[in-house]
Scaffold this active site. Structure first.
Site, PDB file in Angstrom:
ATOM      1  N   GLY A  45       0.813  -1.347   0.050  1.00  0.00           N
ATOM      2  CA  GLY A  45       0.018   0.098   0.179  1.00  0.00           C
ATOM      3  C   GLY A  45       0.812   1.256  -0.150  1.00  0.00           C
ATOM      4  O   GLY A  45       0.487   2.541  -0.308  1.00  0.00           O
ATOM      5  N   GLU A 100       4.358   4.007   5.471  1.00  0.00           N
ATOM      6  CA  GLU A 100       3.221   3.313   5.713  1.00  0.00           C
ATOM      7  C   GLU A 100       1.759   4.170   4.817  1.00  0.00           C
ATOM      8  O   GLU A 100       2.017   5.332   4.734  1.00  0.00           O
ATOM      9  CB  GLU A 100       2.831   3.209   7.061  1.00  0.00           C
ATOM     10  CG  GLU A 100       1.562   2.464   7.523  1.00  0.00           C
ATOM     11  CD  GLU A 100       1.363   1.078   6.948  1.00  0.00           C
ATOM     12  OE1 GLU A 100       1.467   0.926   5.687  1.00  0.00           O
ATOM     13  OE2 GLU A 100       0.946   0.226   7.600  1.00  0.00           O
ATOM     14  N   ASP A 101       1.085   3.354   4.687  1.00  0.00           N
ATOM     15  CA  ASP A 101      -0.228   4.154   3.878  1.00  0.00           C
ATOM     16  C   ASP A 101      -1.149   4.751   4.933  1.00  0.00           C
ATOM     17  O   ASP A 101      -1.568   5.845   4.685  1.00  0.00           O
ATOM     18  CB  ASP A 101      -0.860   3.075   2.966  1.00  0.00           C
ATOM     19  CG  ASP A 101      -1.401   2.035   3.581  1.00  0.00           C
ATOM     20  OD1 ASP A 101      -1.030   1.467   4.665  1.00  0.00           O
ATOM     21  OD2 ASP A 101      -1.835   0.729   2.859  1.00  0.00           O
ATOM     22  N   ASP A 104      -4.114   2.698  11.297  1.00  0.00           N
ATOM     23  CA  ASP A 104      -5.407   2.537  11.850  1.00  0.00           C
ATOM     24  C   ASP A 104      -5.440   1.930  13.597  1.00  0.00           C
ATOM     25  O   ASP A 104      -5.276   2.871  14.430  1.00  0.00           O
ATOM     26  CB  ASP A 104      -6.036   1.232  10.989  1.00  0.00           C
ATOM     27  CG  ASP A 104      -7.530   1.104  11.408  1.00  0.00           C
ATOM     28  OD1 ASP A 104      -8.358   1.866  11.816  1.00  0.00           O
ATOM     29  OD2 ASP A 104      -7.962  -0.275  11.015  1.00  0.00           O
ATOM     30  N   LYS A 132      -5.710   7.367  11.196  1.00  0.00           N
ATOM     31  CA  LYS A 132      -7.130   7.292  11.610  1.00  0.00           C
ATOM     32  C   LYS A 132      -7.096   7.171  13.288  1.00  0.00           C
ATOM     33  O   LYS A 132      -7.238   6.083  13.738  1.00  0.00           O
ATOM     34  CB  LYS A 132      -7.695   5.875  11.197  1.00  0.00           C
ATOM     35  CG  LYS A 132      -8.483   5.982  10.029  1.00  0.00           C
ATOM     36  CD  LYS A 132      -9.370   4.709   9.588  1.00  0.00           C
ATOM     37  CE  LYS A 132      -9.480   4.026   8.337  1.00  0.00           C
ATOM     38  NZ  LYS A 132      -9.846   3.094   8.543  1.00  0.00           N
ATOM     39  N   PHE A 154     -13.772   3.149   5.774  1.00  0.00           N
ATOM     40  CA  PHE A 154     -12.807   2.309   4.856  1.00  0.00           C
ATOM     41  C   PHE A 154     -12.555   3.295   3.719  1.00  0.00           C
ATOM     42  O   PHE A 154     -13.464   3.617   2.984  1.00  0.00           O
ATOM     43  CB  PHE A 154     -13.444   1.133   4.609  1.00  0.00           C
ATOM     44  CG  PHE A 154     -12.663   0.294   3.890  1.00  0.00           C
ATOM     45  CD1 PHE A 154     -11.570  -0.403   4.713  1.00  0.00           C
ATOM     46  CD2 PHE A 154     -12.637   0.288   2.636  1.00  0.00           C
ATOM     47  CE1 PHE A 154     -10.661  -1.411   3.985  1.00  0.00           C
ATOM     48  CE2 PHE A 154     -11.890  -0.808   1.917  1.00  0.00           C
ATOM     49  CZ  PHE A 154     -10.601  -1.478   2.814  1.00  0.00           C
ATOM     50  N   VAL A 155     -11.215   3.392   3.674  1.00  0.00           N
ATOM     51  CA  VAL A 155     -10.805   4.348   2.498  1.00  0.00           C
ATOM     52  C   VAL A 155      -9.969   3.606   1.413  1.00  0.00           C
ATOM     53  O   VAL A 155      -9.406   2.642   1.983  1.00  0.00           O
ATOM     54  CB  VAL A 155      -9.977   5.563   2.939  1.00  0.00           C
ATOM     55  CG1 VAL A 155     -10.927   6.627   3.673  1.00  0.00           C
ATOM     56  CG2 VAL A 155      -8.598   5.141   3.695  1.00  0.00           C
ATOM     57  N   ASP A 161      -6.289  -0.390  -0.917  1.00  0.00           N
ATOM     58  CA  ASP A 161      -7.023  -1.625  -1.667  1.00  0.00           C
ATOM     59  C   ASP A 161      -8.298  -1.862  -0.750  1.00  0.00           C
ATOM     60  O   ASP A 161      -8.553  -1.661   0.221  1.00  0.00           O
ATOM     61  CB  ASP A 161      -6.348  -2.708  -2.121  1.00  0.00           C
ATOM     62  CG  ASP A 161      -6.117  -3.502  -0.942  1.00  0.00           C
ATOM     63  OD1 ASP A 161      -5.600  -3.119   0.003  1.00  0.00           O
ATOM     64  OD2 ASP A 161      -6.419  -4.504  -1.047  1.00  0.00           O
ATOM     65  N   ARG A 167      -6.159   0.637  -5.944  1.00  0.00           N
ATOM     66  CA  ARG A 167      -4.908   1.332  -5.520  1.00  0.00           C
ATOM     67  C   ARG A 167      -4.203   2.475  -6.294  1.00  0.00           C
ATOM     68  O   ARG A 167      -3.452   3.107  -5.898  1.00  0.00           O
ATOM     69  CB  ARG A 167      -3.785   0.012  -5.481  1.00  0.00           C
ATOM     70  CG  ARG A 167      -3.785  -0.896  -4.368  1.00  0.00           C
ATOM     71  CD  ARG A 167      -2.625  -1.652  -4.403  1.00  0.00           C
ATOM     72  NE  ARG A 167      -2.666  -3.207  -3.639  1.00  0.00           N
ATOM     73  CZ  ARG A 167      -2.610  -3.249  -2.298  1.00  0.00           C
ATOM     74  NH1 ARG A 167      -2.411  -2.229  -1.321  1.00  0.00           N
ATOM     75  NH2 ARG A 167      -2.836  -4.664  -1.592  1.00  0.00           N
TER      76      ARG A 167
HETATM   77  P1  5GP Z   1      -3.395  -1.260  11.649  1.00  0.00           P
HETATM   78  O1  5GP Z   1      -2.507  -2.435  11.789  1.00  0.00           O
HETATM   79  O2  5GP Z   1      -2.812  -0.082  11.916  1.00  0.00           O
HETATM   80  O3  5GP Z   1      -4.873  -1.480  12.345  1.00  0.00           O
HETATM   81  O4  5GP Z   1      -3.862  -1.465   9.980  1.00  0.00           O
HETATM   82  C1  5GP Z   1      -2.917  -0.799   9.084  1.00  0.00           C
HETATM   83  C2  5GP Z   1      -3.197  -1.695   7.916  1.00  0.00           C
HETATM   84  O5  5GP Z   1      -4.595  -1.855   7.515  1.00  0.00           O
HETATM   85  C3  5GP Z   1      -2.707  -0.592   6.848  1.00  0.00           C
HETATM   86  O6  5GP Z   1      -1.482  -0.879   6.244  1.00  0.00           O
HETATM   87  C4  5GP Z   1      -3.850  -0.938   5.680  1.00  0.00           C
HETATM   88  O7  5GP Z   1      -3.157  -1.943   5.136  1.00  0.00           O
HETATM   89  C5  5GP Z   1      -5.245  -1.257   6.473  1.00  0.00           C
HETATM   90  N1  5GP Z   1      -6.065  -0.314   6.423  1.00  0.00           N
HETATM   91  C6  5GP Z   1      -6.444   0.236   7.626  1.00  0.00           C
HETATM   92  N2  5GP Z   1      -7.431   1.107   7.282  1.00  0.00           N
HETATM   93  C7  5GP Z   1      -7.601   0.910   6.090  1.00  0.00           C
HETATM   94  C8  5GP Z   1      -8.646   1.603   5.325  1.00  0.00           C
HETATM   95  O8  5GP Z   1      -9.647   2.393   5.619  1.00  0.00           O
HETATM   96  N3  5GP Z   1      -8.580   1.097   4.064  1.00  0.00           N
HETATM   97  C9  5GP Z   1      -7.666   0.516   3.641  1.00  0.00           C
HETATM   98  N4  5GP Z   1      -7.674   0.074   2.200  1.00  0.00           N
HETATM   99  N5  5GP Z   1      -6.770  -0.223   4.303  1.00  0.00           N
HETATM  100  C10 5GP Z   1      -6.912   0.155   5.514  1.00  0.00           C
END
Ligand code: 5GP
Length: 182
Positions: A45, A100-101, A104, A132, A154-155, A161, A167
Protein backbone atom coordinates in the site's frame (compact mmCIF):
# COMPACT_ATOMS: atom_id res chain seq x y z
CA UNK A 1 -16.48 -0.42 -15.72
CA UNK A 2 -14.90 2.69 -14.23
CA UNK A 3 -13.49 2.41 -10.70
CA UNK A 4 -14.20 6.09 -10.03
CA UNK A 5 -17.93 5.30 -10.05
CA UNK A 6 -17.49 3.12 -6.93
CA UNK A 7 -16.33 6.07 -4.83
CA UNK A 8 -18.88 7.77 -2.55
CA UNK A 9 -16.70 10.79 -1.77
CA UNK A 10 -13.14 11.99 -2.20
CA UNK A 11 -11.44 12.77 1.13
CA UNK A 12 -8.00 13.86 -0.09
CA UNK A 13 -7.35 15.06 -3.64
CA UNK A 14 -4.22 14.33 -5.67
CA UNK A 15 -3.23 18.02 -5.46
CA UNK A 16 -3.47 17.94 -1.65
CA UNK A 17 -1.35 14.75 -1.50
CA UNK A 18 1.31 16.24 -3.77
CA UNK A 19 1.48 19.46 -1.71
CA UNK A 20 1.66 17.62 1.61
CA UNK A 21 4.35 15.24 0.32
CA UNK A 22 6.41 18.28 -0.68
CA UNK A 23 6.14 19.70 2.86
CA UNK A 24 6.96 16.36 4.51
CA UNK A 25 9.79 15.58 2.09
CA UNK A 26 11.42 18.97 2.63
CA UNK A 27 11.18 18.50 6.40
CA UNK A 28 12.73 15.02 6.18
CA UNK A 29 15.58 16.44 4.09
CA UNK A 30 16.30 18.96 6.87
CA UNK A 31 15.96 16.43 9.72
CA UNK A 32 18.13 13.77 8.05
CA UNK A 33 20.85 15.84 6.46
CA UNK A 34 24.09 13.76 6.42
CA UNK A 35 22.26 10.72 7.84
CA UNK A 36 21.48 8.85 4.60
CA UNK A 37 18.18 7.39 5.89
CA UNK A 38 16.59 4.18 4.66
CA UNK A 39 12.98 4.66 3.52
CA UNK A 40 11.48 1.33 4.53
CA UNK A 41 8.14 1.02 2.74
CA UNK A 42 5.52 -1.43 3.82
CA UNK A 43 4.28 -3.36 0.80
CA UNK A 44 2.07 -3.01 -1.06
CA UNK A 45 0.00 0.00 0.00
CA UNK A 46 2.76 2.54 0.56
CA UNK A 47 4.28 2.45 -2.94
CA UNK A 48 2.47 5.50 -4.42
CA UNK A 49 3.13 7.48 -1.22
CA UNK A 50 6.84 6.63 -1.01
CA UNK A 51 7.24 7.45 -4.70
CA UNK A 52 5.69 10.90 -4.31
CA UNK A 53 7.29 11.65 -0.93
CA UNK A 54 10.81 10.65 -1.98
CA UNK A 55 10.74 13.04 -4.97
CA UNK A 56 10.89 15.87 -2.43
CA UNK A 57 13.66 14.46 -0.21
CA UNK A 58 16.71 16.02 -1.82
CA UNK A 59 19.39 14.29 0.28
CA UNK A 60 21.02 10.87 -0.25
CA UNK A 61 18.73 8.04 0.85
CA UNK A 62 18.14 4.36 0.24
CA UNK A 63 14.97 2.34 -0.31
CA UNK A 64 14.01 -0.94 1.24
CA UNK A 65 10.78 -2.89 1.69
CA UNK A 66 8.97 -5.06 4.16
CA UNK A 67 5.61 -6.75 3.95
CA UNK A 68 3.19 -6.86 6.87
CA UNK A 69 -0.52 -7.59 6.58
CA UNK A 70 -3.40 -7.59 9.01
CA UNK A 71 -6.57 -7.15 6.95
CA UNK A 72 -6.55 -10.37 4.94
CA UNK A 73 -9.09 -9.08 2.41
CA UNK A 74 -11.75 -7.56 4.69
CA UNK A 75 -12.43 -4.00 5.84
CA UNK A 76 -11.33 -4.19 9.47
CA UNK A 77 -7.97 -4.88 11.07
CA UNK A 78 -7.60 -8.33 12.64
CA UNK A 79 -4.74 -7.58 15.03
CA UNK A 80 -2.95 -10.68 13.68
CA UNK A 81 0.00 -9.18 11.87
CA UNK A 82 1.75 -11.46 9.38
CA UNK A 83 5.27 -10.47 8.24
CA UNK A 84 6.14 -12.07 4.91
CA UNK A 85 9.03 -9.97 3.55
CA UNK A 86 11.90 -8.71 5.71
CA UNK A 87 14.23 -5.82 4.76
CA UNK A 88 17.18 -6.78 2.57
CA UNK A 89 19.54 -4.07 3.89
CA UNK A 90 21.72 -4.20 6.96
CA UNK A 91 19.87 -1.88 9.34
CA UNK A 92 22.33 -1.83 12.22
CA UNK A 93 23.39 1.75 12.98
CA UNK A 94 21.16 3.14 10.20
CA UNK A 95 18.42 5.76 10.39
CA UNK A 96 15.19 4.08 9.35
CA UNK A 97 11.99 5.85 8.29
CA UNK A 98 9.10 3.40 8.03
CA UNK A 99 6.73 4.49 5.25
CA UNK A 100 3.12 3.36 5.66
CA UNK A 101 -0.15 4.08 3.85
CA UNK A 102 -2.45 4.36 6.88
CA UNK A 103 -2.29 3.84 10.63
CA UNK A 104 -5.53 2.42 11.97
CA UNK A 105 -5.39 0.33 15.21
CA UNK A 106 -1.58 0.67 15.18
CA UNK A 107 -1.03 -3.11 15.57
CA UNK A 108 0.86 -3.37 12.27
CA UNK A 109 3.32 -0.60 13.02
CA UNK A 110 3.94 -1.57 16.62
CA UNK A 111 4.79 -5.11 15.43
CA UNK A 112 7.04 -3.76 12.68
CA UNK A 113 8.82 -1.36 15.08
CA UNK A 114 9.41 -4.19 17.56
CA UNK A 115 10.99 -6.35 14.83
CA UNK A 116 13.12 -3.51 13.47
CA UNK A 117 14.47 -2.66 16.94
CA UNK A 118 16.04 -6.11 17.06
CA UNK A 119 18.33 -5.05 14.16
CA UNK A 120 19.75 -2.18 16.32
CA UNK A 121 19.15 0.74 13.94
CA UNK A 122 20.39 4.20 15.00
CA UNK A 123 16.80 5.52 14.90
CA UNK A 124 13.30 4.59 13.77
CA UNK A 125 10.62 7.10 12.78
CA UNK A 126 7.30 6.70 10.98
CA UNK A 127 5.92 8.49 7.92
CA UNK A 128 2.29 7.72 7.08
CA UNK A 129 0.08 9.14 4.35
CA UNK A 130 -3.03 8.80 6.52
CA UNK A 131 -3.89 8.46 10.18
CA UNK A 132 -7.18 7.27 11.70
CA UNK A 133 -6.48 8.22 15.34
CA UNK A 134 -10.01 7.40 16.54
CA UNK A 135 -9.33 3.69 15.80
CA UNK A 136 -6.05 3.44 17.72
CA UNK A 137 -5.63 0.45 20.05
CA UNK A 138 -1.94 0.86 20.92
CA UNK A 139 -0.84 4.02 22.67
CA UNK A 140 2.92 4.18 22.30
CA UNK A 141 3.04 4.92 18.57
CA UNK A 142 4.44 8.28 17.43
CA UNK A 143 3.91 9.22 13.79
CA UNK A 144 6.52 11.87 13.15
CA UNK A 145 5.53 12.61 9.54
CA UNK A 146 1.81 12.34 8.93
CA UNK A 147 0.01 13.38 5.76
CA UNK A 148 -3.66 13.63 6.68
CA UNK A 149 -6.00 12.67 9.50
CA UNK A 150 -9.06 10.78 8.20
CA UNK A 151 -12.29 9.74 9.93
CA UNK A 152 -13.03 6.11 10.90
CA UNK A 153 -14.24 5.12 7.42
CA UNK A 154 -12.83 2.50 5.05
CA UNK A 155 -10.81 4.37 2.43
CA UNK A 156 -9.22 3.34 -0.86
CA UNK A 157 -6.91 4.88 -3.44
CA UNK A 158 -3.30 6.14 -3.50
CA UNK A 159 -2.08 2.63 -2.66
CA UNK A 160 -4.97 1.56 -0.44
CA UNK A 161 -7.00 -1.36 -1.71
CA UNK A 162 -10.22 -3.23 -1.29
CA UNK A 163 -9.58 -6.87 -2.26
CA UNK A 164 -6.46 -5.70 -4.15
CA UNK A 165 -8.39 -3.21 -6.30
CA UNK A 166 -8.52 0.63 -6.33
CA UNK A 167 -4.81 1.08 -5.43
CA UNK A 168 -4.12 3.13 -8.56
CA UNK A 169 -6.72 5.84 -7.92
CA UNK A 170 -4.85 9.16 -7.73
CA UNK A 171 -6.81 10.33 -4.65
CA UNK A 172 -8.07 8.90 -1.34
CA UNK A 173 -11.80 8.23 -1.23
CA UNK A 174 -14.53 6.38 0.60
CA UNK A 175 -16.01 3.35 -1.16
CA UNK A 176 -19.75 3.10 -1.62
CA UNK A 177 -21.13 0.64 0.96
CA UNK A 178 -22.79 -1.46 -1.74
CA UNK A 179 -19.33 -2.42 -3.05
CA UNK A 180 -18.28 -4.28 0.09
CA UNK A 181 -21.79 -5.39 1.03
CA UNK A 182 -22.09 -7.23 -2.30
P1 5GP B 1 -3.48 -1.28 11.68
O1 5GP B 1 -2.59 -2.43 12.00
O2 5GP B 1 -2.90 0.06 12.09
O3 5GP B 1 -4.87 -1.48 12.23
O4 5GP B 1 -3.74 -1.28 10.14
C1 5GP B 1 -2.82 -0.92 9.23
C2 5GP B 1 -3.12 -1.53 7.88
O5 5GP B 1 -4.51 -1.83 7.73
C3 5GP B 1 -2.77 -0.60 6.78
O6 5GP B 1 -1.47 -0.79 6.33
C4 5GP B 1 -3.77 -0.96 5.70
O7 5GP B 1 -3.26 -2.00 4.93
C5 5GP B 1 -4.96 -1.46 6.46
N1 5GP B 1 -6.01 -0.42 6.60
C6 5GP B 1 -6.35 0.26 7.71
N2 5GP B 1 -7.37 1.12 7.46
C7 5GP B 1 -7.66 0.98 6.15
C8 5GP B 1 -8.60 1.62 5.28
O8 5GP B 1 -9.42 2.49 5.63
N3 5GP B 1 -8.58 1.20 3.99
C9 5GP B 1 -7.73 0.26 3.53
N4 5GP B 1 -7.81 -0.04 2.23
N5 5GP B 1 -6.83 -0.36 4.30
C10 5GP B 1 -6.79 0.01 5.61
Amino acid sequence: MNLNNDIKKILVTNEQIEARCKELGEQIAIDYEDKKPILLSLLRGSIPFVTTLSKYISIPLEFDYMKASSYHGGTSSTGNVAISVLPASKLEGRHVIIVEDIVDTGFTLSTVVKILKSYNPASIEIASLLDKPSMRKVDDLKIKYNGFVVPAEFVVGYGLDYNELYRQLPYVGVLKEEIYNK
